[in-house]
Design a protein around this motif. Structure first.
Motif, PDB file in Angstrom:
ATOM      1  N   GLU B 210       0.829  -1.217   0.000  1.00 25.62           N
ATOM      2  CA  GLU B 210       0.000   0.000   0.000  1.00 25.62           C
ATOM      3  C   GLU B 210       0.858   1.259   0.000  1.00 25.62           C
ATOM      4  O   GLU B 210       0.357   2.348  -0.248  1.00 25.62           O
ATOM      5  N   ILE B 286     -12.767  11.804   1.288  1.00 29.51           N
ATOM      6  CA  ILE B 286     -11.553  11.190   1.825  1.00 29.51           C
ATOM      7  C   ILE B 286     -10.321  11.869   1.228  1.00 29.51           C
ATOM      8  O   ILE B 286     -10.296  12.238   0.054  1.00 29.51           O
ATOM      9  N   GLN B 291      -5.249   7.192   1.934  1.00 32.34           N
ATOM     10  CA  GLN B 291      -6.527   6.869   1.279  1.00 32.34           C
ATOM     11  C   GLN B 291      -6.772   5.366   1.274  1.00 32.34           C
ATOM     12  O   GLN B 291      -7.913   4.919   1.306  1.00 32.34           O
ATOM     13  N   HIS B 292      -5.672   4.580   1.224  1.00 32.56           N
ATOM     14  CA  HIS B 292      -5.846   3.129   1.187  1.00 32.56           C
ATOM     15  C   HIS B 292      -6.486   2.609   2.469  1.00 32.56           C
ATOM     16  O   HIS B 292      -7.061   1.528   2.477  1.00 32.56           O
ATOM     17  N   ARG B 295     -10.564   3.922   2.451  1.00 37.30           N
ATOM     18  CA  ARG B 295     -11.546   3.142   1.678  1.00 37.30           C
ATOM     19  C   ARG B 295     -12.158   2.011   2.506  1.00 37.30           C
ATOM     20  O   ARG B 295     -13.375   1.949   2.639  1.00 37.30           O
ATOM     21  N   VAL B 298     -14.502   3.408   5.167  1.00 34.78           N
ATOM     22  CA  VAL B 298     -15.827   3.780   4.656  1.00 34.78           C
ATOM     23  C   VAL B 298     -16.691   2.526   4.503  1.00 34.78           C
ATOM     24  O   VAL B 298     -17.862   2.505   4.908  1.00 34.78           O
ATOM     25  N   ASP B 299     -16.091   1.456   3.966  1.00 35.14           N
ATOM     26  CA  ASP B 299     -16.851   0.207   3.820  1.00 35.14           C
ATOM     27  C   ASP B 299     -17.354  -0.278   5.170  1.00 35.14           C
ATOM     28  O   ASP B 299     -18.500  -0.687   5.322  1.00 35.14           O
ATOM     29  N   VAL B 307     -19.162   9.012  -1.921  1.00 34.14           N
ATOM     30  CA  VAL B 307     -17.765   9.109  -1.490  1.00 34.14           C
ATOM     31  C   VAL B 307     -16.976   9.928  -2.510  1.00 34.14           C
ATOM     32  O   VAL B 307     -16.961   9.617  -3.697  1.00 34.14           O
ATOM     33  N   ARG B 309     -13.269  11.567  -3.524  1.00 36.11           N
ATOM     34  CA  ARG B 309     -11.828  11.541  -3.244  1.00 36.11           C
ATOM     35  C   ARG B 309     -11.230  12.892  -3.571  1.00 36.11           C
ATOM     36  O   ARG B 309     -11.294  13.333  -4.725  1.00 36.11           O
TER      37      ARG B 309
END
Lengths: 335, 335
Positions: B210, B286, B291-292, B295, B298-299, B307, B309
């Motif tokens: 990531e 976000i 950001q990784h 995500r 948020v899920d 959402v 970005r």
């Protein structure tokens, strides 16, 4: 039989003792100056002339070495050079003594062996039945069971010992507070704390009066003095608070939470260690910088055992270099 | 109306943006060289000539300042000197603009105000109803509720925001692993980990793919490169294990535990923040390095929200300096 001195080579300090009452600690940042270890050791050995040199270490874990094998090798080559013609024996975590060359080959047993030497030495205080050595240091804590005067450890390498609970990588000076607490009470609210090396356990124990102030000691999280005032400021930063938002009572409250969290962690590990023993513990030996934490730990364990303080047996100076002293005694006895 | 540039003065980087598409980050270790801030700012301001200068900061928390008040004062005096005759306005966490002198007097509102500027800027993406800004940075994470396009934060100072869950002092690069985990699975056993700054979250995300490798980047726990191989070694040290005891599969296992622990911590904080809102969230913005992590967060929140970005709206370069860009836009709009 000739004279022995023992070296305990750590990542930040080198300790020298003769097992007869002489003991001295030398600050040496191995991770910064690995190439100067040989000359430093030669200088240190001049403090206690002897025919034979006994060696144990934990310095192989220092950042400057790419692996434990390489760390052991570098340290022992430096020892060999510094020792000159003197007979040198390395203590393994199996309890055996070997030459430097043999120890380089058996690096996994030569690595991090000083706890075993200390435990074996402490066995003399608990020659029969089960005992427990509680050695609370600045950075780590050892919880070593003893049986009939010998270490009865379940783990041998540091990784095995972390898994067995016999090594708890927490201590009374260097441990980051964020490793002990994820949140703290602050003026009636629970508040997540900063995940940053802003303060260490020493700050908590300074505020609680368990650690002595030393305005010359700058080995703190921010490089400022090890005083109560600075400790309070460092503790406040864990909550992103400055002196106006974080007074002495706030600092004491946070410090108490730290001490309780550390005590709980050590208690759980000690229970794991003791659960493997088939009989109750008859003797507990406590040693290390963190005796102030060992005492309430013994109380919390609630066992009916005799409690021996190593500092009472060895005196304050020698007990600060206890593994080196232990090693010199064991070396002399091994002949 | 003249041209604006905005400065976001942090403890390790200074960001400059004009709100029109120019943005640049300058590495400057404020805590090491506080006296050179003025000349550094003058040099930086030369990159984007403008009549007016907007300022926000987080650098007042740097170790070199004895208090936040002193940090704000030093930083703003340096700004004033660097700005020369240019009109300078400081953004407060109340959303107001004031002169440098007024901001020095109101230092508690001038301190750590860049999150508010970013949240206020992001309000334009969620002009109606409730929104949430999730800004996961290298060191900290902001979770700021928005209402009808304005920040609807419960806390204002960093300490208040830690207590409210709106500031979570954890990020995807610098956070010590020992702050996220107290133990880890190692080859089928639960093993306490070292309470020491041996590895940070960046090592976990390097191993998980990531975070991008950068062999020139030495801002790691041990000052060695930000590569997967070195990250694995650093992760192994958390268990006092070297490469022989800790392979790629062990590293990945530990890294996954770190990511899960961080996600859980952010999820709990976001739930606290959202529990204070009276209506569901319609929009989630976000932003930030992490950001990784945003995500899956948020899920996990499982809300039916649009959402957005920020990097998609601003482009990758500007979004790396998002608070500075936001501030310049707000400054221009304030006239």
């Amino acid at each position: 039989m000739g004279d022995w001195v023992a070296l305990d080579i750590g990542g930040a300090n080198i300790k020298l003792a003769d097992g007869l009452g002489f003991a001295q600690s030398f600050a040496f940042p191995l991770w910064k100056r690995p190439k100067q270890l040989g000359s430093e050791l030669a200088r240190i050995l001049d403090h206690a002339p002897a025919d034979h040199v006994a060696v144990t270490m934990t310095g192989e874990l220092a950042d400057c070495f790419p692996s434990k094998a390489e760390g052991v090798r570098s340290i022992l080559l430096a020892v060999k050079a510094a020792a000159g013609g003197r007979r040198t024996r390395v203590y393994l975590s199996s309890g055996q003594w070997v030459t430097t060359d043999a120890a380089i080959a058996r690096w996994r047993w030569a690595a991090a062996s000083n706890w075993h030497a200390l435990a074996r030495f402490c066995g003399r205080f608990a020659p029969n039945g089960y005992g427990l050595l509680i050695d609370v240091g600045s950075t780590t804590t050892d919880l070593i069971p003893l049986r009939d005067g010998r270490p009865a450890n379940a783990g041998r390498t540091d990784t095995e010992r972390l898994a067995s609970g016999e090594l708890v990588y927490t201590g009374v000076e260097r441990s980051p507070l964020c490793a002990l607490l994820s949140s703290a009470n602050y003026r009636g609210r629970r508040c997540r704390i900063a995940q940053e090396l802003f303060a260490t356990t020493r700050d908590a124990y300074l505020v609680l009066g368990e650690s002595a102030e030393d305005s010359d000691d700058l080995t703190t999280a921010d490089g400022r003095p090890a005083t109560i005032e600075d400790a309070r400021r460092r503790l406040g930063r864990m909550l992103c608070a400055d002196a106006g938002e974080f007074g002495p009572a706030d600092a004491e409250s946070l410090a108490r939470e730290v001490a309780q969290a550390q005590l709980k962690m050590l208690h759980e590990a000690a229970q794991e260690v003791m659960a493997r023993l088939t009989h109750p513990i008859a003797t507990i030996t406590i040693s290390g910088h963190g005796q102030h934490l060992a005492r309430p730990l013994v109380d919390r364990l609630g066992v009916d055992a005799e409690v021996i303080r190593l500092s009472g047996r060895l005196g304050p100076n020698v007990s600060r270099c206890a593994p080196a002293h232990a090693l010199a005694v064991l070396a002399r006895e091994s002949e």
